[in-house]
Design an enzyme around this catalytic site. Structure first.
Site, PDB file in Angstrom:
ATOM      1  N   LYS A  95      -7.933  -1.370   6.743  1.00  0.00           N
ATOM      2  CA  LYS A  95      -8.436  -2.117   5.574  1.00  0.00           C
ATOM      3  C   LYS A  95      -7.462  -3.205   5.162  1.00  0.00           C
ATOM      4  CE  LYS A  95      -7.496   1.608   2.265  1.00  0.00           C
ATOM      5  NZ  LYS A  95      -7.774   2.839   3.006  1.00  0.00           N
ATOM      6  N   HIS A 147       0.846  -1.201   0.000  1.00  0.00           N
ATOM      7  CA  HIS A 147       0.000   0.000   0.000  1.00  0.00           C
ATOM      8  C   HIS A 147       0.873   1.241   0.000  1.00  0.00           C
ATOM      9  CE1 HIS A 147      -4.109   1.555   0.496  1.00  0.00           C
ATOM     10  NE2 HIS A 147      -3.564   2.562   1.143  1.00  0.00           N
ATOM     11  N   ASP A 203     -13.664   2.641   7.415  1.00  0.00           N
ATOM     12  CA  ASP A 203     -12.674   3.367   6.623  1.00  0.00           C
ATOM     13  C   ASP A 203     -13.327   4.000   5.401  1.00  0.00           C
ATOM     14  OD1 ASP A 203     -10.031   4.267   5.804  1.00  0.00           O
ATOM     15  OD2 ASP A 203     -10.243   2.812   4.197  1.00  0.00           O
ATOM     16  N   SER A 216      -6.394   4.336   8.754  1.00  0.00           N
ATOM     17  CA  SER A 216      -7.118   4.066   7.501  1.00  0.00           C
ATOM     18  C   SER A 216      -6.439   2.932   6.741  1.00  0.00           C
ATOM     19  CB  SER A 216      -7.134   5.348   6.656  1.00  0.00           C
ATOM     20  OG  SER A 216      -7.421   5.072   5.315  1.00  0.00           O
ATOM     21  N   ARG A 241     -13.033  12.568   5.082  1.00  0.00           N
ATOM     22  CA  ARG A 241     -11.746  13.279   5.203  1.00  0.00           C
ATOM     23  C   ARG A 241     -11.390  13.979   3.901  1.00  0.00           C
ATOM     24  NH1 ARG A 241      -7.977   8.752   6.123  1.00  0.00           N
ATOM     25  NH2 ARG A 241      -6.347  10.308   5.992  1.00  0.00           N
TER      26      ARG A 241
HETATM   27  N1  URA Z   1      -4.270   5.728   1.768  1.00  0.00           N
HETATM   28  C1  URA Z   1      -5.270   5.275   2.564  1.00  0.00           C
HETATM   29  O1  URA Z   1      -5.757   4.174   2.387  1.00  0.00           O
HETATM   30  N2  URA Z   1      -5.699   6.076   3.544  1.00  0.00           N
HETATM   31  C2  URA Z   1      -5.200   7.285   3.785  1.00  0.00           C
HETATM   32  O2  URA Z   1      -5.634   7.939   4.703  1.00  0.00           O
HETATM   33  C3  URA Z   1      -4.162   7.758   2.947  1.00  0.00           C
HETATM   34  C4  URA Z   1      -3.713   6.957   1.934  1.00  0.00           C
END
Ligand code: URA
Length: 434
Positions: free
Chosen positions: A187, A82, A161, A183, A168
């Site tokens: 996930k 990620h 999320d 966040s 956000r």
């Molecule tokens: N990627 C995410 O999944 N969440 C964030 O808050 C920022 C980048």
């Protein structure tokens, strides 16, 4: 417990208990806490921050807002990747098939465009027919068959999320270390992974502008992973200019296809290979990182990662032919060139401005309910360090409507800094936190 009291206490910098954080997460996910109160809480968190204990409570409750996907029936180590968000950052679509082609099981749970940054799900959905809303059963079946599946958080996977992320995005509360960490980790952990490689971006196009903040974010996520018994490794990488040349959903998919066919930009190829190598190594496919690097490179060179990506696109309903025939992808109707005002060297390309300009013309969302235009975006002609002549093309803006175009073009033009001397070369991979 009253929501307004919790907002008040967070605003004043107090630490909230696990029960109080659970009250907020459950209340917002369940609909009893309205957007305006959660927005105020997010803004209070943005300014006051959170202790490590609060971040852990928030992450745990966000994971618990949905189901924890059980992947134990699929043999092999499950490794995801990620990014904290960048401009032109399409490495997930390259590193994931590279790692899967090397034998890693990759349950990829991604996000959508956020602020000025792009989102993997929006990029994938620019491929005609591609479905990111797989059910948990479909996700599991596809992972067992192909070793790679892409989904977003859903009503079943970390729904908290999903709601907080879009709130956000619309309330200028993205750039918060505890909110980003919870966040991402909620996930990711809900997807049933064993290990995770993080790409923490730093620079003008990242949410973290300073390396010290990027390091803190990386350490926080590695710490959350350790507490939950997951192996997590983070690279801190430069986002002072867009990655690759393409910014915008379908345009980025084209660049992904070129990169998986060995014709991609050097920076994008290098970072994707390194991220894939780390996934392969942490996934215990090879005993050393150097062997993992070699394997990732082989999977690029022998074309198997590209074939893997095509298989997965087809398995999720997308048209894999669109990866070879770009006219099958959404295409913009108009193009405007941005020219260099003078001769010199490109000393910087302010990535956030390029990202904001792309969002303005429809590549991202300004409000929760906005619909993405998959065709639009920017293609750079030059990167930082290159020499340009007065009047030569710096980049091209691809658009489908003229609304906001002039403003976006001005922002893009200002994003290029031209100087008389060649700038020092920047490192792409700055640090490893594990
Ligand atoms: N990627 C995410 O999944 N969440 C964030 O808050 C920022 C980048």
């Amino acid at each position: 417990m009253r929501t307004v009291d919790l907002i008040h206490r967070k605003r004043d910098g107090e630490e909230l208990s696990a029960e109080e954080i659970a009250f907020l997460v459950d209340g917002y996910t369940g609909g009893s806490i309205p957007d305006y109160q959660m927005s105020a809480f997010l803004m209070a968190t943005f300014f006051s921050g959170m202790t490590d204990r609060e971040v852990s409570s928030l992450t745990d409750r966000m994971i618990g807002s949905g189901e924890l996907i059980d992947l134990s029936g699929i043999p092999g180590v499950k490794v995801d990747k990620h990014s904290t968000g960048g401009v032109g950052d399409k490495t997930s679509l390259i590193a994931a098939p590279l790692a899967a082609a090397a034998g890693v099981i990759v349950p990829m749970v991604s996000g959508r465009a956020l602020g000025h940054t792009g989102g993997t799900l929006d990029k994938l959905e620019s491929i005609p027919g591609f479905r990111t809303n797989l059910t948990v059963d479909e996700f599991r079946t596809q992972l067992a068959q192909h070793g790679l599946a892409f989904i977003g958080q859903t009503p079943q996977v970390a729904p908290a999320d999903g709601k907080l992320y879009s709130l956000r995005d619309a309330t200028a509360t993205v750039e918060s270390i505890p909110l980003i960490a919870s966040s991402i980790m909620s996930k990711k952990i809900a997807s049933g992974l064993d290990a995770l490689v993080l790409d923490v971006k730093v620079g003008s196009g990242a949410f973290m502008k300073r390396q010290v903040d990027a390091r803190r974010l990386a350490q926080m996520m590695v710490g959350i992973g350790r507490r939950l018994d997951k192996r997590v490794q983070a690279l801190i990488t430069d986002m002072n200019q867009p990655l690759g040349y393409a910014i915008g959903n379908a345009l980025e998919v084209m660049e992904v296809s070129q990169t998986l066919q060995k014709a991609g930009p050097a920076d994008l190829t290098r970072l994707s290979l390194e991220l894939a190598a780390r996934m392969i190594y942490i996934g215990k496919i090879t005993p050393t990182l150097d062997e993992a690097r070699k394997l990732a490179e082989d999977r690029l060179m022998d074309g198997s990662a590209y074939q893997k990506f095509k298989q997965v696109v087809a398995a999720q309903g997308g048209n894999p032919q669109a990866l070879d025939r770009f006219e099958l992808l959404p295409n913009a109707t108009g193009m405007r060139e941005i020219l260099s005002p003078r001769t010199g060297f490109v000393s910087a390309i302010m990535a956030e401005d390029i990202g904001r300009a792309s969002t303005m013309i429809g590549a991202g969302r300004s409000r929760k309910e906005d619909v993405i235009d998959p065709a639009v975006g920017v293609i750079l002609e030059v990167k930082a360090g290159e020499k340009v002549d007065a009047g030569s093309v710096l980049c091209r803006i691809y658009y489908t409507g003229e609304e906001n175009l002039d403003e976006a073009a001005e922002l893009v033009e200002d994003a290029f800094r031209i100087s008389g001397t060649r700038p020092d070369e920047r490192e792409l991979i700055l640090e490893v936190v594990s």
